[in-house]
Design a protein around this motif. Structure first.
Motif, mmCIF file in Angstrom:
data_model
loop_
_atom_site.group_PDB
_atom_site.id
_atom_site.type_symbol
_atom_site.label_atom_id
_atom_site.label_comp_id
_atom_site.label_asym_id
_atom_site.label_seq_id
_atom_site.Cartn_x
_atom_site.Cartn_y
_atom_site.Cartn_z
ATOM 1 N N ILE A 59 63.497 0.719 52.290
ATOM 2 C CA ILE A 59 63.812 1.106 53.662
ATOM 3 C C ILE A 59 65.224 0.663 54.029
ATOM 4 C CG2 ILE A 59 63.248 0.636 56.077
ATOM 5 C CD1 ILE A 59 60.317 0.813 55.302
ATOM 6 N N ARG A 60 65.611 -0.542 53.610
ATOM 7 C CA ARG A 60 66.964 -1.015 53.954
ATOM 8 C C ARG A 60 68.034 -0.106 53.369
ATOM 9 N NH1 ARG A 60 70.078 -6.892 53.280
ATOM 10 N NH2 ARG A 60 72.124 -5.992 53.691
ATOM 11 N N ILE A 61 67.968 0.168 52.078
ATOM 12 C CA ILE A 61 69.060 0.932 51.468
ATOM 13 C C ILE A 61 69.017 2.402 51.876
ATOM 14 C CG2 ILE A 61 69.351 -0.668 49.550
ATOM 15 C CD1 ILE A 61 67.806 1.211 47.766
ATOM 16 N N SER A 62 67.839 2.909 52.173
ATOM 17 C CA SER A 62 67.775 4.303 52.590
ATOM 18 C C SER A 62 68.415 4.499 53.961
ATOM 19 C CB SER A 62 66.330 4.795 52.613
ATOM 20 O OG SER A 62 65.584 4.156 53.626
ATOM 21 N N LEU A 63 68.404 3.468 54.779
ATOM 22 C CA LEU A 63 68.978 3.572 56.113
ATOM 23 C C LEU A 63 70.463 3.208 56.155
ATOM 24 C CD1 LEU A 63 66.089 2.006 58.216
ATOM 25 C CD2 LEU A 63 66.736 4.412 58.085
ATOM 26 N N GLU A 64 70.931 2.485 55.148
ATOM 27 C CA GLU A 64 72.305 1.988 55.235
ATOM 28 C C GLU A 64 73.292 2.768 54.391
ATOM 29 O OE1 GLU A 64 72.691 -1.487 51.807
ATOM 30 O OE2 GLU A 64 72.145 -2.037 53.833
ATOM 31 N N HIS A 65 72.825 3.611 53.466
ATOM 32 C CA HIS A 65 73.760 4.227 52.530
ATOM 33 C C HIS A 65 73.677 5.741 52.598
ATOM 34 C CE1 HIS A 65 76.636 3.784 49.323
ATOM 35 N NE2 HIS A 65 75.995 4.687 48.593
ATOM 36 N N GLY A 66 74.780 6.374 52.991
ATOM 37 C CA GLY A 66 74.792 7.805 53.193
ATOM 38 C C GLY A 66 74.490 8.631 51.961
ATOM 39 N N VAL A 67 74.821 8.125 50.771
ATOM 40 C CA VAL A 67 74.580 8.867 49.535
ATOM 41 C C VAL A 67 73.093 9.142 49.345
ATOM 42 C CG1 VAL A 67 74.776 8.753 47.017
ATOM 43 C CG2 VAL A 67 76.647 7.945 48.446
ATOM 44 N N LEU A 68 72.250 8.299 49.921
ATOM 45 C CA LEU A 68 70.808 8.421 49.748
ATOM 46 C C LEU A 68 70.147 9.182 50.898
ATOM 47 C CD1 LEU A 68 70.293 4.716 48.659
ATOM 48 C CD2 LEU A 68 70.503 6.692 47.169
ATOM 49 N N ALA A 69 70.952 9.835 51.728
ATOM 50 C CA ALA A 69 70.423 10.465 52.937
ATOM 51 C C ALA A 69 69.390 11.545 52.625
ATOM 52 C CB ALA A 69 71.568 11.054 53.751
ATOM 53 N N GLN A 70 69.598 12.324 51.552
ATOM 54 C CA GLN A 70 68.665 13.408 51.249
ATOM 55 C C GLN A 70 67.273 12.873 50.945
ATOM 56 O OE1 GLN A 70 69.985 16.103 48.191
ATOM 57 N NE2 GLN A 70 68.042 17.199 48.120
ATOM 58 N N GLN A 71 67.214 11.814 50.122
ATOM 59 C CA GLN A 71 65.915 11.221 49.797
ATOM 60 C C GLN A 71 65.276 10.598 51.033
ATOM 61 O OE1 GLN A 71 68.714 10.866 47.939
ATOM 62 N NE2 GLN A 71 68.006 12.185 46.288
ATOM 63 N N THR A 72 66.089 9.974 51.877
ATOM 64 C CA THR A 72 65.576 9.369 53.099
ATOM 65 C C THR A 72 65.007 10.426 54.031
ATOM 66 O OG1 THR A 72 67.238 7.628 52.937
ATOM 67 C CG2 THR A 72 66.175 7.919 55.059
ATOM 68 N N ALA A 73 65.733 11.524 54.197
ATOM 69 C CA ALA A 73 65.267 12.592 55.073
ATOM 70 C C ALA A 73 63.951 13.165 54.575
ATOM 71 C CB ALA A 73 66.327 13.690 55.168
ATOM 72 N N SER A 74 63.837 13.341 53.273
ATOM 73 C CA SER A 74 62.602 13.882 52.692
ATOM 74 C C SER A 74 61.426 12.959 52.972
ATOM 75 C CB SER A 74 62.780 14.075 51.189
ATOM 76 O OG SER A 74 61.574 14.491 50.587
ATOM 77 N N PHE A 75 61.644 11.645 52.822
ATOM 78 C CA PHE A 75 60.593 10.671 53.079
ATOM 79 C C PHE A 75 60.121 10.765 54.526
ATOM 80 C CE2 PHE A 75 59.996 6.349 54.914
ATOM 81 C CZ PHE A 75 58.693 6.144 54.456
ATOM 82 N N TYR A 76 61.060 10.796 55.462
ATOM 83 C CA TYR A 76 60.667 10.832 56.871
ATOM 84 C C TYR A 76 60.012 12.151 57.248
ATOM 85 C CZ TYR A 76 62.610 6.286 57.920
ATOM 86 O OH TYR A 76 62.823 4.930 57.954
ATOM 87 N N GLU A 77 60.463 13.245 56.642
ATOM 88 C CA GLU A 77 59.810 14.528 56.911
ATOM 89 C C GLU A 77 58.352 14.505 56.456
ATOM 90 O OE1 GLU A 77 60.805 16.987 58.707
ATOM 91 O OE2 GLU A 77 62.797 16.139 59.044
ATOM 92 N N GLN A 78 58.095 13.924 55.279
ATOM 93 C CA GLN A 78 56.716 13.817 54.793
ATOM 94 C C GLN A 78 55.887 12.910 55.701
ATOM 95 O OE1 GLN A 78 56.248 13.167 50.406
ATOM 96 N NE2 GLN A 78 58.481 13.298 50.416
ATOM 97 N N TRP A 79 56.476 11.792 56.110
ATOM 98 C CA TRP A 79 55.771 10.843 56.957
ATOM 99 C C TRP A 79 55.424 11.488 58.302
ATOM 100 C CZ3 TRP A 79 58.008 5.366 58.454
ATOM 101 C CH2 TRP A 79 56.957 4.549 58.901
ATOM 102 N N ILE A 80 56.414 12.158 58.893
ATOM 103 C CA ILE A 80 56.177 12.813 60.182
ATOM 104 C C ILE A 80 55.104 13.887 60.045
ATOM 105 C CG2 ILE A 80 57.214 14.360 61.905
ATOM 106 C CD1 ILE A 80 59.821 12.712 61.536
ATOM 107 N N ALA A 81 55.177 14.690 58.980
ATOM 108 C CA ALA A 81 54.197 15.758 58.790
ATOM 109 C C ALA A 81 52.781 15.196 58.688
ATOM 110 C CB ALA A 81 54.537 16.564 57.539
ATOM 111 N N GLY A 82 52.628 14.070 57.969
ATOM 112 C CA GLY A 82 51.310 13.453 57.851
ATOM 113 C C GLY A 82 50.796 12.941 59.184
ATOM 114 N N VAL A 83 51.691 12.333 59.968
ATOM 115 C CA VAL A 83 51.292 11.815 61.278
ATOM 116 C C VAL A 83 50.956 12.964 62.231
ATOM 117 C CG1 VAL A 83 52.105 10.528 63.292
ATOM 118 C CG2 VAL A 83 52.571 9.655 60.986
ATOM 119 N N VAL A 84 51.715 14.054 62.166
ATOM 120 C CA VAL A 84 51.423 15.224 63.006
ATOM 121 C C VAL A 84 50.024 15.749 62.703
ATOM 122 C CG1 VAL A 84 52.010 17.658 63.387
ATOM 123 C CG2 VAL A 84 53.819 15.922 63.401
#
Length: 205
Positions: free
Chosen positions: A101-126
């Motif tokens: 969670i720390r590195i996904s939020l602090e490093h722009g190079v990892l933004a695509q993987q971070t976005a994918s994770f949050y999209e999956q998390w949000i979809a599950g919660v929805v």
């Protein structure tokens, strides 16, 4: 676990320790190799770059987090409440989850993987909020999509602020307060007392 899998897991764990302590930019391949007890050459054979190691940590963090979200209860909101306790426990005890969670939020190079994770998390919660609306636990005038897109950043912000303020020592009461606010705000009145009792019981340290 096969020997190769064991070695890979050892390297990911060592990288997580370094990323959790120092962040992506400061952590070094030399330090990760030293923490893992291997040569830099061995580390490079498994992960050619620090970026590849960071992606492996994030992938493992995602797997562990989503596993915690698999809790199922006949009450949809109870499912979410207990899942959030599971994720909170991981944040306090699991270095891979914290580091991911720390590195996904602090490093722009990892933004695509971070976005994918949050999209999956949000979809599950929805999906769970849809069940909550259908069961009458949650008010029908609040869209499940809006609830999912709000709960995930709310929880993320709570745990990040808790980390800054107290090293997550106050994380359980902070998430408990989050749920009290949400229950009062979106749960149908006839379910509130029961849900607030579940929140209290779930977040007793």
């Amino acid at each position: 676990m096969q020997p190769d899998q064991g070695r890979r897991a050892q390297l990911v764990e060592a990288a997580a320790v370094e990323f959790d302590r120092d962040g992506y930019a400061t952590a070094s391949i030399a330090g990760i190799a030293r923490a893992a007890g291997v040569s830099q050459g061995t580390l490079h054979r498994w992960f050619p770059t620090k970026h590849a190691l960071a992606l492996a940590v994030i992938d493992e963090q995602n797997a562990r987090t989503f596993h915690a979200l698999q809790s199922v209860d006949p009450s949809p909101l109870v499912t979410l409440i207990r899942a959030s306790r599971g994720v909170a426990d991981l944040l306090m005890t699991d270095v891979v989850v914290r580091a991911g969670i720390r590195i996904s939020l602090e490093h722009g190079v990892l933004a695509q993987q971070t976005a994918s994770f949050y999209e999956q998390w949000i979809a599950g919660v929805v999906d769970v909020f849809r069940l909550a609306v259908a069961s009458g636990e949650v008010r029908s005038d609040v869209a499940p999509e809006a609830l999912g897109a709000t709960l995930v950043p709310y929880f993320t912000g709570v745990q990040l602020v808790s980390n800054v303020r107290s090293g997550r020592a106050d994380l359980l009461p902070a998430v408990s307060t989050m749920w009290q606010v949400l229950v009062h705000g979106v749960a149908e009145r006839t379910h509130r007392r029961r849900l607030l009792r579940v929140v209290e019981e779930t977040f007793i340290a």
